[in-house]
Motif scaffolding. Structure first.
Motif, mmCIF file in Angstrom:
data_model
loop_
_atom_site.group_PDB
_atom_site.id
_atom_site.type_symbol
_atom_site.label_atom_id
_atom_site.label_comp_id
_atom_site.label_asym_id
_atom_site.label_seq_id
_atom_site.Cartn_x
_atom_site.Cartn_y
_atom_site.Cartn_z
ATOM 1 N N ARG A 158 -9.172 24.848 3.989
ATOM 2 C CA ARG A 158 -10.230 25.738 3.529
ATOM 3 C C ARG A 158 -11.116 26.130 4.851
ATOM 4 O O ARG A 158 -11.328 27.264 5.113
ATOM 5 N N GLU A 159 -11.370 25.091 5.538
ATOM 6 C CA GLU A 159 -12.397 25.425 6.742
ATOM 7 C C GLU A 159 -11.675 26.145 7.633
ATOM 8 O O GLU A 159 -12.211 27.014 8.492
ATOM 9 N N GLU A 160 -10.335 25.840 8.023
ATOM 10 C CA GLU A 160 -9.629 26.576 8.773
ATOM 11 C C GLU A 160 -9.344 27.861 8.586
ATOM 12 O O GLU A 160 -9.379 28.552 9.749
ATOM 13 N N ILE A 161 -9.349 28.129 7.297
ATOM 14 C CA ILE A 161 -8.991 29.625 7.088
ATOM 15 C C ILE A 161 -10.399 30.406 7.431
ATOM 16 O O ILE A 161 -10.545 31.500 7.697
ATOM 17 N N ILE A 162 -11.669 29.727 6.836
ATOM 18 C CA ILE A 162 -12.881 30.315 7.061
ATOM 19 C C ILE A 162 -13.137 30.615 8.845
ATOM 20 O O ILE A 162 -13.621 31.782 9.048
ATOM 21 N N GLN A 168 3.032 23.785 0.979
ATOM 22 C CA GLN A 168 1.898 24.431 1.700
ATOM 23 C C GLN A 168 1.494 25.603 0.564
ATOM 24 O O GLN A 168 0.230 25.692 0.976
ATOM 25 N N GLU A 169 2.205 26.156 0.181
ATOM 26 C CA GLU A 169 1.570 27.046 -1.159
ATOM 27 C C GLU A 169 0.741 26.353 -2.043
ATOM 28 O O GLU A 169 -0.449 27.092 -2.179
ATOM 29 N N GLU A 170 0.674 25.117 -2.431
ATOM 30 C CA GLU A 170 0.013 24.492 -3.097
ATOM 31 C C GLU A 170 -1.373 24.141 -2.623
ATOM 32 O O GLU A 170 -2.610 24.083 -3.261
ATOM 33 N N ILE A 171 -1.252 23.593 -1.177
ATOM 34 C CA ILE A 171 -2.574 23.304 -0.602
ATOM 35 C C ILE A 171 -3.372 24.667 -0.305
ATOM 36 O O ILE A 171 -4.757 24.772 -0.382
ATOM 37 N N LEU A 172 -2.548 25.820 -0.210
ATOM 38 C CA LEU A 172 -3.188 27.008 0.304
ATOM 39 C C LEU A 172 -3.964 27.352 -1.134
ATOM 40 O O LEU A 172 -4.879 27.959 -1.215
ATOM 41 N N GLU A 173 -3.264 27.386 -2.316
ATOM 42 C CA GLU A 173 -3.803 27.848 -3.740
ATOM 43 C C GLU A 173 -5.109 26.998 -3.941
ATOM 44 O O GLU A 173 -6.053 27.502 -4.291
ATOM 45 N N HIS A 231 0.689 -1.318 0.098
ATOM 46 C CA HIS A 231 0.013 0.014 -0.050
ATOM 47 C C HIS A 231 0.899 1.155 -0.044
ATOM 48 O O HIS A 231 1.911 1.528 0.721
ATOM 49 N N GLN A 232 0.557 2.227 -0.976
ATOM 50 C CA GLN A 232 1.182 3.315 -1.034
ATOM 51 C C GLN A 232 0.348 4.651 -0.930
ATOM 52 O O GLN A 232 -0.838 4.631 -1.470
ATOM 53 N N PRO A 233 0.289 5.408 0.086
ATOM 54 C CA PRO A 233 -0.552 6.489 0.489
ATOM 55 C C PRO A 233 -0.462 7.563 -0.705
ATOM 56 O O PRO A 233 0.599 7.656 -1.146
ATOM 57 N N GLY A 234 -1.786 8.090 -1.038
ATOM 58 C CA GLY A 234 -2.216 8.907 -1.952
ATOM 59 C C GLY A 234 -1.899 10.558 -1.631
ATOM 60 O O GLY A 234 -1.806 10.437 -0.236
ATOM 61 N N LEU A 235 -2.360 11.326 -2.514
ATOM 62 C CA LEU A 235 -2.627 12.571 -1.863
ATOM 63 C C LEU A 235 -3.507 12.588 -1.121
ATOM 64 O O LEU A 235 -4.691 12.097 -1.223
ATOM 65 N N SER A 236 -3.440 13.543 -0.068
ATOM 66 C CA SER A 236 -4.598 13.651 1.059
ATOM 67 C C SER A 236 -5.442 14.723 0.489
ATOM 68 O O SER A 236 -5.427 15.940 0.802
ATOM 69 N N ILE A 237 -6.440 14.499 -0.495
ATOM 70 C CA ILE A 237 -7.247 15.394 -0.921
ATOM 71 C C ILE A 237 -7.901 16.325 0.008
ATOM 72 O O ILE A 237 -8.262 17.360 0.195
ATOM 73 N N PRO A 238 -8.704 15.540 1.384
ATOM 74 C CA PRO A 238 -9.320 16.273 2.132
ATOM 75 C C PRO A 238 -8.548 17.401 2.934
ATOM 76 O O PRO A 238 -8.897 18.147 3.676
ATOM 77 N N ALA A 239 -7.105 17.082 2.971
ATOM 78 C CA ALA A 239 -6.279 18.273 3.633
ATOM 79 C C ALA A 239 -6.448 19.847 2.900
ATOM 80 O O ALA A 239 -6.414 20.771 3.700
ATOM 81 N N THR A 240 -6.921 19.867 1.768
ATOM 82 C CA THR A 240 -7.284 21.144 1.180
ATOM 83 C C THR A 240 -8.612 21.596 1.728
ATOM 84 O O THR A 240 -8.794 22.745 2.066
#
Length: 290
Positions: free
Chosen positions: A42-46, A78-83, A29-38
């Motif tokens: 977003r919810e943290e920023i709001i 971090q910039e990519e997640i933010l964008e 098993h190889q972990p993929g990108l954590s889509i929920p992280a974005t």
């Protein structure tokens, strides 16, 4: 045996076909990108923005004209997640579909033409922000006195070939003015950037090899000037292309004969009337404020 065959027919488990997207076997098993992280970001920023605006809840006399979000990002991920969290690929989506609805539901008064901006900074947040952790928020309030007190500034070109020889910086039209080479350059990231103070590039038909020699030292996204309505001041920031790490420089020769280099992302110089802005060691602008 008969019972086993019945169970097999009832719950068959066929092998996945060749080339299918079936899950890998345990141990591979190889972990993929954590889509929920974005989404979480977003919810943290709001939440941060709403908490920062608590003094404005149900205050009808105080209408917000704009918000500027600053976030410390120490690496590209971090910039990519933010964008992605701020839906930058769809301009206006975060503001309209995510943030505005939450602000209205919290009875925060917004001007009809309110704006939202974000800035990723490398190591520190501006001093004039409401801060929490790695996030800072600058609140621009709408008020008749504030509008009447907007200062207008000008940039005059001393060295380099630009679209105009002089530019007006009028905060009642816009608050941020980007400086760089060509009108709509394509950055290395693939993003199309827009400049307000335009130094012609070699591919522009207006380019004159003799007049525009300093232009060759100006980055496509070299610097920008931001007006702060609360302070009634203009600030010069280095953009990504105007940093030493990218082979470029942004320098100010101040009115009191000092030299200041802008080498840190997100750290600005407060412009004074008479300051000279040098881009790439060659192109020069002079700033004047009425």
């Amino acid at each position: 045996m008969i019972n086993f065959l019945k169970r097999l027919l009832t719950n068959p488990t066929p092998a996945p076909p060749s080339g299918s997207d079936a899950a890998p076997a345990a141990g591979n098993h190889q972990p993929g990108l954590s889509i929920p992280a974005t989404r979480s970001r977003r919810e943290e920023i709001i939440r941060f923005i709403i908490n920062a605006l608590k003094p404005y809840i149900d205050e009808k006399a105080h209408t917000i004209a704009g918000l500027r979000l600053y976030v410390v990002c120490t690496d590209k991920e971090q910039e990519e997640i933010l964008e992605v969290a701020l839906c930058t690929d769809t301009p206006g989506m975060f503001k309209k579909d995510h943030l505005e609805r939450k602000l209205v539901n919290n009875f925060i008064q917004l001007s009809p033409d309110w704006f939202f901006e974000y800035h990723a900074v490398k190591d520190r947040l501006p001093d004039y922000c409401i801060t929490h952790g790695t996030m800072g928020l600058e609140v621009i309030r709408r008020g008749q006195d504030l509008v009447q007190n907007y200062s207008v500034a000008r940039l005059q070109v001393l060295a380099g070939q630009t679209e105009f020889t002089e530019y007006e910086l009028n905060p009642q039209k816009q608050l941020k003015f980007s400086i760089g080479r060509t009108r709509h350059p394509k950055l290395s990231s693939g993003k199309i950037h827009t400049n307000d103070i335009v130094f012609w590039g070699q591919d522009d038909p207006q380019f004159d090899a003799q007049k525009a020699a300093p232009n060759l030292h100006v980055s496509r996204n070299h610097a920008y000037i931001q007006y702060n309505p609360q302070l009634d001041k203009f600030f010069l920031f280095p953009d990504r292309g105007g940093l030493p790490e990218n082979g470029n420089k942004t320098r100010i020769y101040t009115i009191d004969d000092k030299v200041k280099s802008l080498n840190v992302p997100g750290v600005a110089h407060e412009l004074q009337s008479g300051d000279q802005i040098e881009l790439g060691g060659a192109a020069i602008l002079i700033f004047t404020q009425a």
